[in-house]
Write an enzyme that holds these catalytic residues in place. Structure first.
Site, short mmCIF file in Angstrom:
data_model
loop_
_atom_site.label_atom_id
_atom_site.label_comp_id
_atom_site.label_asym_id
_atom_site.label_seq_id
_atom_site.Cartn_x
_atom_site.Cartn_y
_atom_site.Cartn_z
N ASP A 82 62.03 16.94 51.88
CA ASP A 82 61.42 16.69 50.58
C ASP A 82 60.65 15.38 50.61
OD1 ASP A 82 60.78 16.50 47.90
OD2 ASP A 82 62.83 16.16 47.21
N GLU A 87 56.03 11.30 42.60
CA GLU A 87 56.74 12.44 42.02
C GLU A 87 58.21 12.16 41.84
OE1 GLU A 87 59.01 16.37 42.38
OE2 GLU A 87 59.15 14.49 43.48
N GLU A 88 58.80 11.47 42.82
CA GLU A 88 60.24 11.27 42.78
C GLU A 88 60.68 10.40 41.61
OE1 GLU A 88 62.04 13.03 44.36
OE2 GLU A 88 61.33 13.45 46.37
N GLU A 139 50.08 12.37 35.35
CA GLU A 139 48.94 11.53 35.00
C GLU A 139 47.62 12.28 35.23
OE1 GLU A 139 49.55 8.59 33.41
OE2 GLU A 139 51.57 9.41 33.64
N ASP A 150 56.06 21.99 47.24
CA ASP A 150 56.84 20.75 47.28
C ASP A 150 57.61 20.72 48.61
OD1 ASP A 150 58.83 18.77 46.95
OD2 ASP A 150 58.89 19.03 44.80
N GLY A 184 61.32 20.69 37.49
CA GLY A 184 61.70 19.80 38.57
C GLY A 184 60.65 19.47 39.60
N TYR A 239 69.76 16.28 50.60
CA TYR A 239 68.74 16.06 49.58
C TYR A 239 68.74 14.59 49.11
CZ TYR A 239 66.66 16.63 44.86
OH TYR A 239 65.91 16.53 43.71
N HIS A 240 67.58 13.96 49.22
CA HIS A 240 67.35 12.59 48.73
C HIS A 240 68.20 11.53 49.44
CE1 HIS A 240 65.24 13.63 44.65
NE2 HIS A 240 64.61 14.11 45.71
N SER A 255 65.70 38.73 10.10
CA SER A 255 65.37 39.97 10.79
C SER A 255 64.47 39.69 11.98
CB SER A 255 64.66 40.94 9.83
OG SER A 255 64.13 42.05 10.54
N ASP A 274 38.46 35.41 32.80
CA ASP A 274 38.82 34.29 31.94
C ASP A 274 39.95 34.67 30.99
OD1 ASP A 274 37.05 32.58 33.10
OD2 ASP A 274 35.58 32.61 31.47
N HIS A 315 55.84 25.22 25.31
CA HIS A 315 55.72 26.62 25.68
C HIS A 315 56.82 27.41 24.98
CE1 HIS A 315 54.77 30.16 27.98
NE2 HIS A 315 53.88 29.51 28.72
#
Length: 737
Positions: free
Chosen positions: A374, A411-412, A420, A440, A510, A544-545, A618, A656, A683
């Site tokens: 990552d 990103e992290e 941005e 990613d 994420g 991870y990380h 309803s 479109d 959304h």
């Protein structure tokens, strides 16, 4: 002139006229038949891309990119951006731009500094004595020189409050609300001013911090309990978690630069005061499970109802048992929080016929160390893709639409670079972007390809998977990624729906698709190769990380030969080709309608759905809107089958309509929030932190005040119904709505 001459002249003129007419008709017909703008995609380009993508190139990319750590806001952040910029220019992309942003970041002190971040057990009654325990200053390097580089930060959690706190220790399991409620109401522990210790998994980091704040804790320690990770042999001999490993990460609740929410962090930007930016108010620090064992093994109190797999008795606390009753825990955080430059790099391959329609593909560049998984497995694949497409361009081929390659910064720390970018270029993207492909992590395992994304792009990913050979030696040459997905992504014992893997999950919040999907309404596909989630489901890949994401980890332990990387690059190359070059976009609006219907069915199966109807509401209007959307989608597909492809503008029109469909599901006001720290969601079908169907309605039902709850439910039913009806209208003929 006599009559005979007149007749001859007329005959000659008629013959000439007919000849000219036939000639003009022939030329016009030929021009119409050979109108280059109505050309179909050259399917031969697929084979060129597949054959050109080279596993050795990807391996070399990863080896170069993991030589040094590349944490956002450091010198290596800039040099890494400049390397990408030069590489893309050398590969033949038309234009490459480096976009700087000055953003708020946080970096820890050097691990050898006397002011380093740490957790201690100390005796407040004997201030001159040495601490009984002090957490490790860095992860065990296992005699690997690359892990001793100064640029690799010691374990820390970005945006923690700074200073020093001390108090009695309380074990809070995952630090979920129900965990804290149990300790408060059942065990009777007052969590105010306590130091909490919690396991890493279960819920997102920022939710743990928010929960600890709301219960009045002074500080929070996070550790990775072995129960939440695979039992694989630990690094350096395997891919499992060593005892000193402590995953880093951001604990921001919002995404993007904290000081410029909603707007790009340019020189001219208005910036909030740091105190008003919504940063965490308590001190938070991560430790490895060896250090956690030192703390947890000394605790008194009731036996914890939920435990991990450390070889200890898990007790709730507060505080320590004899002979450590007089001791307390102290957390010291001296991280520096200040503005730093980070950089996006954008490479453009101009489209031949529709240069104002964009297919974007992006990967973030920054890591918490060397980042071989990552994100640099993805970066290595992205650079190979840009090389292949640049070579095709130099040989005379161009895609129909513009392809934009993105290398995101920071990103992290909270998806900062991509957010941005979507804020700065919102107007360009909302009018012109067709799709965003997110690469990613490319490879975290070698078991199966996992795909997530927008429902109307699922067919693009799945059909592309049919064209790529599965890299596993366990299969023959005819086995494709699709074949493997059909077997390995079907839940064990689930024989009722063998095609369930085709219903790909929607992305959450994420990765760098966030700004595109939830901010602009651009559909997305994200994919990576993974291990077997059904056998190892509790957490993400174990390292991870951590600092252990080395080149050797990938080269020797995860993907020797880099054939899995090659397969990931190939499927992204095929998706990029199809979206970038097919005359009619391969978007399936009926699949979107099916997705909404499944959401409705899932929502009606929830208990809160019965509560809503029992309160007198309803779902008839909502169900009618969903039916109308399904009819509109079906009719749209019928028109698409009979479209005159020689009418270029007609094709552009329906393209479109498909590309812009997701914008119709963004609510202008935003969905309800339970508190101001909760991320703004727009959304109506997807939410970055909420997997439940219809997130607005679901959140409304969580409002505690009964009057406000039902007012919100009433409004969200109306908003959801209107939004789906409105989206249906965008699929009608342009003069029929």
């Amino acid at each position: 002139m006599d009559r005979r001459h007149v007749v001859c002249a007329v005959v000659v003129m008629l013959v000439v006229g007919i000849g000219i007419g036939i000639g003009i008709g022939f030329v016009v017909g030929r021009m119409k038949a050979e109108n280059p703008e109505s050309r179909e995609a050259d399917e031969g380009i697929r084979d060129r891309i597949m054959n050109e993508i080279n596993s050795n190139n990807i391996r070399n990319n990863l080896k170069i990119l993991t030589t040094k750590p590349h944490v956002a806001g450091t010198e290596n952040d800039l040099s890494g951006a400049q390397f990408i910029q030069k590489t893309w220019l050398d590969q033949g992309l038309d234009t490459v731009k480096l976009l700087p942003y000055k953003v708020l970041l946080q970096h820890p002190p050097h691990p050898t500094s006397p002011d380093r971040n740490k957790v201690e057990i100390f005796n407040p009654g004997d201030p001159s004595s040495k601490p009984l325990f002090e957490s490790a200053s860095r992860e065990d390097p296992f005699n690997e020189e690359e892990l001793l580089q100064d640029g690799i930060p010691p374990p820390y959690l970005a945006y923690s409050a700074t200073g020093e706190v001390q108090g009695d220790l309380v074990f809070v399991h995952y630090c979920r609300v129900k965990d804290l409620n149990y300790l408060t109401n059942t065990v009777g522990i007052n969590l105010k001013d306590k130091i909490l210790i919690a396991r890493m998994s279960g819920i997102p980091r920022f939710n743990k911090v928010k929960n600890a704040e709301e219960y009045g804790a002074a500080g929070l320690i996070l550790y990775p309990d072995p129960e939440d990770y695979s039992s694989w042999e630990s690094y350096p001999n395997g891919t499992g978690l060593p005892s000193t490993a402590a995953p880093r990460g951001s604990i921001l609740s919002e995404l993007g630069d904290p000081l410029t929410p909603g707007y790009p962090s340019k020189d001219y930007a208005y910036r909030l005061n740091v105190s008003d930016a919504g940063l965490p108010k308590i001190i938070v620090h991560p430790i490895g499970y060896a250090d956690a064992k030192e703390l947890l093994s000394k605790m008194e109190g009731e036996q914890a109802p939920r435990t991990g797999t450390l070889d200890i008795e898990y007790r709730t606390g507060p505080g320590f048992k004899a002979p450590y009753k007089d001791y307390r825990v102290r957390i010291v955080i001296n991280s520096n929080t200040s503005q730093h430059w980070t950089y996006n790099v954008m490479g453009y391959l101009k489209g031949e016929f529709e240069p104002d329609r964009y297919i974007l593909i992006g990967n973030h560049r920054d890591a918490w160390g060397l980042g071989s998984v990552d994100p640099t497995s993805g970066t290595a694949c992205l650079l190979e893709l840009s090389r292949v497409f640049g070579k095709l361009k130099q040989e005379g081929w161009r895609p129909r639409r513009t392809i934009i390659f993105g290398s995101w910064g920071a990103e992290e720390f909270g998806l900062i670079g991509s957010v941005e970018y979507t804020e700065e270029f919102y107007m360009n993207l909302v009018e012109r972007a067709v799709a965003y492909l997110n690469i990613d992590i490319a490879v975290a395992g070698s078991y199966v390809l996992r795909v997530s994304g927008s429902p109307h792009l699922a067919n693009v990913a799945l059909d592309s998977a049919k064209t790529v050979r599965d890299p596993s030696a366990a299969f023959d040459d005819k086995t494709t990624l699709y074949n493997t997905m059909s077997v390995r992504l079907t839940s064990p014992g689930n024989n009722s729906n063998k095609n369930s893997f085709r219903e790909i999950p929607m992305v959450l919040g994420g990765s760098d698709y966030y700004g595109f999907v939830f901010g602009v309404g651009v559909p997305t596909i994200s994919a990576f190769y993974s291990y077997n989630f059904y056998d190892h489901w509790r957490s993400f890949y174990p390292l991870y990380h951590t600092s252990y994401e080395t080149f050797r980890l990938m080269d020797e332990l995860i993907d020797p030969g880099f054939k899995t990387h090659q397969a990931v690059a190939q499927i992204f190359g095929e998706m990029l080709r199809r979206l970038g070059d097919e005359y009619i976009l391969p978007i399936d609006v009926v699949a979107y309608a099916d997705y909404i219907q499944r959401q409705f069915d899932d929502f009606k199966s929830l208990n809160i759905s019965k509560e809503i109807t029992n309160h007198g509401f309803s779902f008839d209007y909502l169900e009618g809107a969903i039916t109308n959307f399904s009819i509109a989608a079906s009719n749209f597909n019928d028109r698409l089958k009979h479209i005159d492809k020689e009418r270029v503008l007609d094709v552009r029109k329906v393209n479109d309509q498909m590309a812009l469909l997701d914008r119709a599901f963004l609510d202008r006001e935003g969905l309800p929030r339970l508190n101001l720290q909760q991320r703004i969601q727009r959304h109506v079908l997807f939410a970055p932190t909420n997997e439940h169907p219809f997130p607005g309605l679901y959140t409304a039902m969580k409002i505690e005040d009964e009057e406000l709850r039902w007012q919100s439910v009433d409004k969200q039913l109306s908003v959801l119904t209107f939004t789906i009806e409105s989206a249906a209208s965008t699929l009608l003929d342009v003069v029929s709505w």
